[in-house]
Motif scaffolding. Sequence first.
Motif, PDB file in Angstrom:
ATOM      1  N   ALA A  34      11.584 -12.364  47.666  1.00 56.45           N
ATOM      2  CA  ALA A  34      10.539 -13.268  48.155  1.00 56.45           C
ATOM      3  C   ALA A  34      10.998 -13.998  49.411  1.00 56.45           C
ATOM      4  N   MET A  35      12.259 -14.397  49.444  1.00 55.64           N
ATOM      5  CA  MET A  35      12.772 -15.079  50.633  1.00 55.64           C
ATOM      6  C   MET A  35      12.790 -14.122  51.823  1.00 55.64           C
TER       7      MET A  35
ATOM      8  N   SER B 126       9.265 -13.692  53.119  1.00 54.80           N
ATOM      9  CA  SER B 126       8.788 -14.879  53.807  1.00 54.80           C
ATOM     10  C   SER B 126       9.323 -14.951  55.235  1.00 54.80           C
TER      11      SER B 126
ATOM     12  N   LEU C 254      11.914 -26.079  46.955  1.00 52.28           N
ATOM     13  CA  LEU C 254      11.699 -25.161  48.081  1.00 52.28           C
ATOM     14  C   LEU C 254      11.781 -25.848  49.448  1.00 52.28           C
TER      15      LEU C 254
ATOM     16  N   TYR D  20       7.039 -17.872  50.785  1.00 51.48           N
ATOM     17  CA  TYR D  20       7.886 -17.595  49.623  1.00 51.48           C
ATOM     18  C   TYR D  20       7.068 -17.673  48.339  1.00 51.48           C
TER      19      TYR D  20
ATOM     20  N   TYR E 174       6.678 -14.527  45.844  1.00 50.39           N
ATOM     21  CA  TYR E 174       7.246 -14.633  44.497  1.00 50.39           C
ATOM     22  C   TYR E 174       6.156 -14.445  43.445  1.00 50.39           C
TER      23      TYR E 174
END
Length: 223
Positions: free
Chosen positions: A26-27, A30, A52, A75, A79
């Motif tokens: 997810a990071m 992003s 976050l 993110y 996610y």
Amino acid sequence: MSAPLRLVLFDVDGTLVDSQGSIVAAMTASFQSLSLPVPDRQAILSIVGLSLPNAMAQLASDQSNSVQHSLVEGYKQAYHANRLKMGAASSPLYPGARDVIEALHAVPEILLGVATGKSQRGLDALIEAHELERYFVTRQVADHHPSKPHPSMIDTARSETGVEASDTVMIGDTRFDMDMAQAAGVAGIGVSWGYHDRAVLNGAACIIETFDQLPRALDHIWT
């Protein structure tokens, strides 16, 4: 005379569940969505446990507040999409976690809770996916508190349950968890299988190598 109530608080990511694959993916998504260099895996795992906004402030310290905000939202979306696609497999429980949760829950004077940098939505979805709804009497999340290591999560969990600091223990895999425990005046138990090196868990009362060591560690602290 009845035994005093005890409170055992668990961190989630890196302690109860192994979500590193989902977090890194997810990071990565992003940062890539904004055409920014993706932090390396170790850098990403080093901020697990923070809320976050605090995490992005560290990973993208050279970016503006608006860009950091966009990274946070990106993110969350990535996610959430991964969780919908994979279900419980996106964040599997560590070996022995369920057995220990069930064993501690069966002790009348022990109350269980969580204190996590996850959002309310993320935590509720994870608990539902693993069918853990009945175990945790208090759930503290990033939506309602300053980021770890501020003691607010532990203080609120104690307030909700009426448990004294001396009868409360925080279980976690990061220095943020151990620092939070110290700030709240409670004992911290570090776990060796998470995302921070055990060398930084120097605030822990002890460090366990496997989940089945937790009941004995708790007994040692409380006796």
